[in-house]
Write a protein that holds these residues in place. Sequence first.
Motif, PDB file in Angstrom:
ATOM      1  N   ASP A  24       0.471  -1.152   0.169  1.00 20.66           N
ATOM      2  CA  ASP A  24       0.011  -0.093   0.075  1.00 20.66           C
ATOM      3  C   ASP A  24       0.491   1.456  -0.412  1.00 20.66           C
ATOM      4  O   ASP A  24       0.303   2.389  -1.058  1.00 20.66           O
ATOM      5  N   SER A  25       2.017   1.397   1.081  1.00 19.60           N
ATOM      6  CA  SER A  25       2.846   2.382   0.791  1.00 19.60           C
ATOM      7  C   SER A  25       3.480   2.548  -0.963  1.00 19.60           C
ATOM      8  O   SER A  25       3.589   3.599  -1.209  1.00 19.60           O
ATOM      9  N   SER A  26       4.074   1.163  -1.180  1.00 18.36           N
ATOM     10  CA  SER A  26       4.392   1.802  -2.380  1.00 18.36           C
ATOM     11  C   SER A  26       3.687   1.935  -3.381  1.00 18.36           C
ATOM     12  O   SER A  26       3.371   2.892  -4.057  1.00 18.36           O
ATOM     13  N   ALA A  27       2.424   1.836  -3.371  1.00 21.08           N
ATOM     14  CA  ALA A  27       1.517   2.061  -4.348  1.00 21.08           C
ATOM     15  C   ALA A  27       1.050   3.602  -4.427  1.00 21.08           C
ATOM     16  O   ALA A  27       1.026   4.442  -5.079  1.00 21.08           O
ATOM     17  N   HIS A  28       0.940   3.907  -3.067  1.00 20.18           N
ATOM     18  CA  HIS A  28       0.396   5.812  -2.809  1.00 20.18           C
ATOM     19  C   HIS A  28       1.996   6.411  -3.382  1.00 20.18           C
ATOM     20  O   HIS A  28       2.117   7.302  -3.758  1.00 20.18           O
TER      21      HIS A  28
END
Length: 104
Positions: A24-28
């Motif tokens: 999720d952090s990478s996608a954000h």
Amino acid sequence: MFSQISSYGQIDPKKVDSLSRLIDSSAHAYKVQQDSVVKYQDSANKSEVNKAIQQSSADRENDSVKQKRSEQEKRQETFVRIALGVLVFVIVIIALMRIRKTKP
């Protein structure tokens, strides 16, 4: 081989949560980066459009100035031609008057 298959069912939920948060952090971060690139491209495009508009406006103003200058020069030429015509006419009349005076 059976031990490998059964081990997939025993994945630690903490690791799954951690991986999920990492994804999720990478996608954000990826989305933020793409938004930044899009904003930069929009800004660059707006800048180019503004430059083109300003250049077009300046070209039109230059054309307008050139046209006004040309019209002014034509008016001056016309005035000079008329003034020379009147001067020649006056000289001819004066010459004719002198010729008549000198003839008895």
